[in-house]
Design a protein around this motif. Structure first.
Motif, PDB file in Angstrom:
ATOM      1  N   ILE A  51      -5.005  -4.348  -8.552  1.00 13.50           N
ATOM      2  CA  ILE A  51      -4.428  -3.004  -8.516  1.00 13.50           C
ATOM      3  C   ILE A  51      -5.537  -1.988  -8.269  1.00 13.50           C
ATOM      4  O   ILE A  51      -6.537  -1.967  -8.997  1.00 13.50           O
ATOM      5  CB  ILE A  51      -3.702  -2.664  -9.833  1.00 13.50           C
ATOM      6  CG1 ILE A  51      -2.599  -3.687 -10.124  1.00 13.50           C
ATOM      7  CG2 ILE A  51      -3.116  -1.255  -9.781  1.00 13.50           C
ATOM      8  CD1 ILE A  51      -1.918  -3.490 -11.463  1.00 13.50           C
ATOM      9  N   THR A  52      -5.349  -1.161  -7.253  1.00 13.18           N
ATOM     10  CA  THR A  52      -6.287  -0.085  -6.953  1.00 13.18           C
ATOM     11  C   THR A  52      -5.550   1.251  -7.072  1.00 13.18           C
ATOM     12  O   THR A  52      -4.513   1.448  -6.432  1.00 13.18           O
ATOM     13  CB  THR A  52      -6.868  -0.225  -5.532  1.00 13.18           C
ATOM     14  OG1 THR A  52      -7.524  -1.492  -5.419  1.00 13.18           O
ATOM     15  CG2 THR A  52      -7.872   0.882  -5.247  1.00 13.18           C
ATOM     16  N   VAL A  53      -6.103   2.155  -7.913  1.00 12.25           N
ATOM     17  CA  VAL A  53      -5.472   3.448  -8.149  1.00 12.25           C
ATOM     18  C   VAL A  53      -6.497   4.530  -7.812  1.00 12.25           C
ATOM     19  O   VAL A  53      -7.510   4.671  -8.501  1.00 12.25           O
ATOM     20  CB  VAL A  53      -4.996   3.582  -9.611  1.00 12.25           C
ATOM     21  CG1 VAL A  53      -4.157   4.853  -9.778  1.00 12.25           C
ATOM     22  CG2 VAL A  53      -4.192   2.360 -10.036  1.00 12.25           C
ATOM     23  N   LEU A 110      -1.821  -4.429  -5.016  1.00 17.97           N
ATOM     24  CA  LEU A 110      -1.136  -3.141  -5.027  1.00 17.97           C
ATOM     25  C   LEU A 110      -2.177  -2.036  -4.867  1.00 17.97           C
ATOM     26  O   LEU A 110      -3.125  -1.949  -5.666  1.00 17.97           O
ATOM     27  CB  LEU A 110      -0.374  -2.931  -6.335  1.00 17.97           C
ATOM     28  CG  LEU A 110       0.669  -3.992  -6.721  1.00 17.97           C
ATOM     29  CD1 LEU A 110       1.285  -3.653  -8.071  1.00 17.97           C
ATOM     30  CD2 LEU A 110       1.746  -4.109  -5.655  1.00 17.97           C
ATOM     31  N   SER A 111      -1.994  -1.184  -3.873  1.00 16.52           N
ATOM     32  CA  SER A 111      -2.937  -0.101  -3.598  1.00 16.52           C
ATOM     33  C   SER A 111      -2.191   1.228  -3.593  1.00 16.52           C
ATOM     34  O   SER A 111      -1.188   1.384  -2.883  1.00 16.52           O
ATOM     35  CB  SER A 111      -3.632  -0.319  -2.253  1.00 16.52           C
ATOM     36  OG  SER A 111      -4.487   0.753  -1.950  1.00 16.52           O
ATOM     37  N   GLY A 123       0.831  -1.191   0.000  1.00 19.37           N
ATOM     38  CA  GLY A 123       0.000   0.000   0.000  1.00 19.37           C
ATOM     39  C   GLY A 123       0.867   1.243   0.000  1.00 19.37           C
ATOM     40  O   GLY A 123       1.795   1.369   0.815  1.00 19.37           O
ATOM     41  N   PHE A 124       0.596   2.174  -0.911  1.00 19.04           N
ATOM     42  CA  PHE A 124       1.369   3.406  -1.036  1.00 19.04           C
ATOM     43  C   PHE A 124       0.477   4.599  -0.700  1.00 19.04           C
ATOM     44  O   PHE A 124      -0.696   4.632  -1.059  1.00 19.04           O
ATOM     45  CB  PHE A 124       1.912   3.561  -2.456  1.00 19.04           C
ATOM     46  CG  PHE A 124       2.924   2.518  -2.843  1.00 19.04           C
ATOM     47  CD1 PHE A 124       4.278   2.761  -2.690  1.00 19.04           C
ATOM     48  CD2 PHE A 124       2.521   1.293  -3.362  1.00 19.04           C
ATOM     49  CE1 PHE A 124       5.224   1.806  -3.044  1.00 19.04           C
ATOM     50  CE2 PHE A 124       3.445   0.329  -3.730  1.00 19.04           C
ATOM     51  CZ  PHE A 124       4.801   0.581  -3.562  1.00 19.04           C
ATOM     52  N   THR A 167      -5.355  -9.951 -14.067  1.00 18.21           N
ATOM     53  CA  THR A 167      -5.088  -8.610 -13.555  1.00 18.21           C
ATOM     54  C   THR A 167      -6.409  -7.866 -13.454  1.00 18.21           C
ATOM     55  O   THR A 167      -7.090  -7.662 -14.463  1.00 18.21           O
ATOM     56  CB  THR A 167      -4.124  -7.837 -14.475  1.00 18.21           C
ATOM     57  OG1 THR A 167      -2.913  -8.589 -14.627  1.00 18.21           O
ATOM     58  CG2 THR A 167      -3.802  -6.482 -13.887  1.00 18.21           C
ATOM     59  N   ALA A 168      -6.774  -7.503 -12.219  1.00 19.28           N
ATOM     60  CA  ALA A 168      -8.020  -6.776 -11.967  1.00 19.28           C
ATOM     61  C   ALA A 168      -7.661  -5.391 -11.447  1.00 19.28           C
ATOM     62  O   ALA A 168      -6.975  -5.257 -10.429  1.00 19.28           O
ATOM     63  CB  ALA A 168      -8.888  -7.528 -10.958  1.00 19.28           C
TER      64      ALA A 168
END
Length: 292
Positions: free
Chosen positions: A106-108, A74-75, A18-19, A133-134
């Motif tokens: 992946i959450t952006v 990945l967030s 998480g970033f 890949t979602a």
């Protein structure tokens, strides 16, 4: 000696990152890893973007074996900027039974800028691999997403000797609206002479050994400008390639697909394309990313 069955230690890998924006730069604020998935500490080597971490995904196993079940989450929080890649190629080893899978979520979030550009996948003979890949991306955010797959261990003359390579990409807005959907199915089958004819056909790989895709989701520039930039960058890379660039529905961005036989030429085209988009969207020159 047979490998360990599904669910054994080292067969179910989990990586959660998480970033968030913190003290004027993007920092890794959440980190959980379960072998064989792991990362290097994020690096800040881009002098033109000292706020942007570069994170290398790694595997302690050296490759993917049958029965492996891998998941990476990945967030990227509001206003973050980050580049994520893999340290080396993903080698999918020969399988006596079962299959392997890799799930990427992946959450952006709002106003984030993210580049996810992994190294190629190399499916060995008799391998069976599925990756999904979602992506959930806010309308104000930007995501560069790449995927490259080889026909096999080309230096050994191995071409389309794998059983199945399957990849799904699904991109949605936070409210569930579909932005893009892409399905890739390469199934040369038994490995007998002529069994890979469907994969090598004109409507699939056109008898080429490398397939590469790049998807760019962004509201920062008009899709037509983005498409022209990609087309020019790949054309100027100098490789003997067949490629196309198209805009995505609802002006969400563009996507590129290319095939070639020279891995160096494909890598150069991928690098040129991503660098051109990086410069167009950020106003800064893309750094040279070194790996060993």
């Amino acid at each position: 000696m047979p490998t360990l069955p599904v669910g054994s230690p080292g067969k179910v890998g989990v990586l959660q990152l998480g970033f968030a924006r913190n003290r004027g730069r993007t920092e890794l604020v959440q980190h959980y890893q379960k072998s064989p998935l792991q990362i290097m500490h994020p690096l800040y080597f881009n002098q033109l973007r000292p706020d942007m971490p570069y994170t290398y995904l790694m595997s302690s196993g050296g490759g993917v074996l049958h029965g492996d079940r891998l998941r990476t989450d990945l967030s990227f929080g509001s206003g973050t900027s980050a580049h994520v890649t893999s340290q080396t190629q993903t080698r999918v080893y020969r399988m006596e039974h079962d299959y392997a899978s890799a799930i990427m979520n992946i959450t952006v979030e709002e106003d984030a800028y993210v580049e996810y550009l992994p190294e190629p996948v190399v499916p060995f003979a008799d391998s069976r691999f599925y990756q999904q890949t979602a992506v959930v991306i806010d309308e104000s955010a930007t995501l560069l997403l790449g995927e490259t797959v080889y026909a096999g261990r080309l230096a050994r003359g191995e071409r389309h000797a794998y059983d199945v390579y399957a990849s799904d990409l699904e991109v949605r807005r936070p409210d569930g609206r579909l932005v893009a959907l892409d399905r890739l199915r390469l199934s040369p089958g038994t490995g007998e002479p002529g069994a890979d004819a469907g994969v090598r056909g004109l409507g699939v790989l056109a008898d080429h050994d490398v397939l590469a895709m790049l998807y760019v989701f962004t509201p920062l520039v008009p899709p037509a400008l983005l498409a022209d930039t990609l087309h020019r960058a790949i054309s100027d890379s100098g490789g003997d390639l067949i490629f196309g660039v198209s805009t995505l529905p609802t002006d969400a961005g563009v996507w590129m697909r290319l095939v070639g036989n020279d891995t160096v030429a494909v890598a150069a085209a991928n690098t040129a394309a991503a660098a051109a988009v990086h410069e167009l969207l950020t106003g800064q020159q893309a750094p040279i990313i070194r790996k060993s």
